[in-house]
Design a protein around this motif. Sequence first.
Motif, short mmCIF file in Angstrom:
data_model
loop_
_atom_site.label_atom_id
_atom_site.label_comp_id
_atom_site.label_asym_id
_atom_site.label_seq_id
_atom_site.Cartn_x
_atom_site.Cartn_y
_atom_site.Cartn_z
N TYR A 96 1.10 -0.75 0.29
CA TYR A 96 -0.01 0.26 0.62
C TYR A 96 1.11 0.97 -0.21
CZ TYR A 96 -4.23 2.92 1.74
OH TYR A 96 -4.73 4.04 1.03
N ASP A 97 0.54 1.84 -0.73
CA ASP A 97 1.55 3.52 -1.46
C ASP A 97 0.97 4.50 0.41
OD1 ASP A 97 3.51 2.03 -2.79
OD2 ASP A 97 2.03 3.08 -4.69
N LEU A 98 1.96 5.36 0.33
CA LEU A 98 2.09 6.24 1.45
C LEU A 98 2.55 6.96 1.14
CD1 LEU A 98 3.61 3.63 4.97
CD2 LEU A 98 0.52 4.67 4.27
N ALA A 142 2.31 -3.41 8.65
CA ALA A 142 4.36 -3.66 7.80
C ALA A 142 4.64 -1.68 8.53
CB ALA A 142 5.56 -4.31 7.18
N PRO A 143 6.18 -1.82 8.87
CA PRO A 143 6.50 -0.43 8.65
C PRO A 143 6.39 -0.15 7.72
CG PRO A 143 7.49 -2.00 10.35
CD PRO A 143 7.09 -2.88 10.31
N PRO A 144 6.55 1.27 7.14
CA PRO A 144 6.48 1.81 5.97
C PRO A 144 8.48 1.48 5.39
CG PRO A 144 5.64 4.10 7.28
CD PRO A 144 6.30 2.24 7.95
N PHE A 145 8.83 1.33 4.16
CA PHE A 145 10.06 1.71 3.61
C PHE A 145 9.74 2.33 2.15
CE2 PHE A 145 7.53 -2.37 1.87
CZ PHE A 145 8.10 -2.22 0.62
N MET A 146 10.90 2.57 1.62
CA MET A 146 11.25 3.18 0.56
C MET A 146 11.07 1.93 -0.59
SD MET A 146 11.09 6.74 0.76
CE MET A 146 11.47 7.15 -1.23
N SER A 147 10.26 2.19 -1.58
CA SER A 147 10.22 1.53 -2.82
C SER A 147 10.61 2.57 -3.79
CB SER A 147 8.89 0.64 -2.65
OG SER A 147 7.98 1.67 -2.97
N SER A 159 8.31 2.95 -6.12
CA SER A 159 6.98 4.42 -5.84
C SER A 159 7.61 5.14 -4.98
CB SER A 159 5.40 3.40 -6.24
OG SER A 159 5.76 2.63 -4.84
N GLY A 160 8.07 5.16 -4.14
CA GLY A 160 7.79 5.99 -2.63
C GLY A 160 8.25 4.87 -1.70
N LEU A 161 6.63 5.45 -0.33
CA LEU A 161 6.98 5.40 0.72
C LEU A 161 5.87 3.69 0.64
CD1 LEU A 161 8.29 5.57 3.08
CD2 LEU A 161 6.28 7.74 3.63
N THR A 162 5.75 3.13 0.82
CA THR A 162 5.14 1.91 0.50
C THR A 162 5.61 1.06 1.68
OG1 THR A 162 5.56 1.66 -1.16
CG2 THR A 162 5.11 -0.27 -0.77
N SER A 163 3.77 0.46 2.51
CA SER A 163 4.14 -0.29 3.64
C SER A 163 3.47 -1.52 3.26
CB SER A 163 3.15 -0.08 4.76
OG SER A 163 2.72 -0.97 6.00
N THR A 169 -9.91 -10.37 -8.83
CA THR A 169 -11.08 -9.73 -8.32
C THR A 169 -10.97 -8.76 -8.10
OG1 THR A 169 -13.18 -11.01 -8.86
CG2 THR A 169 -13.41 -10.06 -6.98
N VAL A 170 -9.87 -9.41 -6.75
CA VAL A 170 -9.51 -8.46 -5.67
C VAL A 170 -7.94 -7.65 -5.70
CG1 VAL A 170 -7.84 -8.33 -3.69
CG2 VAL A 170 -9.73 -10.36 -3.47
N LYS A 171 -7.38 -7.87 -7.39
CA LYS A 171 -6.61 -6.70 -7.45
C LYS A 171 -7.20 -5.74 -8.41
CE LYS A 171 -3.03 -6.46 -10.66
NZ LYS A 171 -1.95 -7.14 -11.48
N LYS A 172 -8.62 -5.99 -8.56
CA LYS A 172 -8.92 -5.31 -9.15
C LYS A 172 -10.02 -4.27 -8.19
CE LYS A 172 -13.16 -6.17 -11.41
NZ LYS A 172 -14.25 -6.88 -12.18
N ASN A 173 -9.95 -4.26 -7.43
CA ASN A 173 -11.10 -3.91 -6.10
C ASN A 173 -10.25 -3.45 -5.11
OD1 ASN A 173 -13.65 -3.96 -6.76
ND2 ASN A 173 -13.44 -6.48 -7.84
N ILE A 174 -8.68 -3.41 -4.93
CA ILE A 174 -7.45 -2.96 -3.89
C ILE A 174 -7.11 -1.46 -4.75
CG2 ILE A 174 -8.45 -4.13 -2.74
CD1 ILE A 174 -5.40 -4.76 -3.00
N SER A 175 -6.56 -0.64 -3.98
CA SER A 175 -5.68 0.11 -4.88
C SER A 175 -4.77 -0.59 -3.38
CB SER A 175 -5.29 1.58 -4.00
OG SER A 175 -5.69 2.16 -2.88
N GLY A 176 -3.31 -1.01 -5.00
CA GLY A 176 -1.77 -1.00 -4.20
C GLY A 176 -1.56 -1.96 -4.88
N GLU A 177 -0.46 -2.93 -4.56
CA GLU A 177 0.20 -3.28 -5.79
C GLU A 177 0.31 -5.27 -5.44
OE1 GLU A 177 4.39 -5.42 -7.37
OE2 GLU A 177 4.08 -3.39 -6.81
N LEU A 178 -0.81 -5.64 -6.02
CA LEU A 178 -1.71 -6.98 -4.94
C LEU A 178 -0.28 -8.53 -5.42
CD1 LEU A 178 -3.24 -8.69 -3.57
CD2 LEU A 178 -4.29 -9.41 -5.92
#
Length: 126
Positions: free
Chosen positions: A12-14, A44-49, A51-55, A84-93
């Motif tokens: 999940y991008d933060l 999980a605690p955020p980390f730099m990826s 795409s930016g700040l991610t958890s 179905t999940v990939k289409k309905n959540i934001s973030g990288e599954l």
Amino acid sequence: MIQADTIVHFYYDLETTHDYENSIRSYLKALTGPVTTEEIISIAPPFMSRSGLTSRVVVKFKVLMEERQSCKHLDDYVGTIFPTVKKNISGELISTQNLAISFVRSRENHQQKKINWEELYHHWNE
């Protein structure tokens, strides 16, 4: 309808590290439609990826899907849960771990046959 209970791992991008857990929790609780949150397992605690700040988030979801003519058995729906999940959540599954799949049918759709007990009694006792 088909209901699947699945554990989902995704990134999940933060925007900021400030109060990141609450922002993720409020996002997950606000999910409606075919994917709803059953239980938040870990954030999980955020980390730099790239795409930016991610958890990394792990959640148990309830996924509702329409029945398909091409699917004859419940096992045939396993391959439709991830998209179905990939289409309905934001973030990288990352992955889904399917726990259970079942048919969900409302009582409204089923007409119950009324039984004439007197007629049945006479049928079996004559």
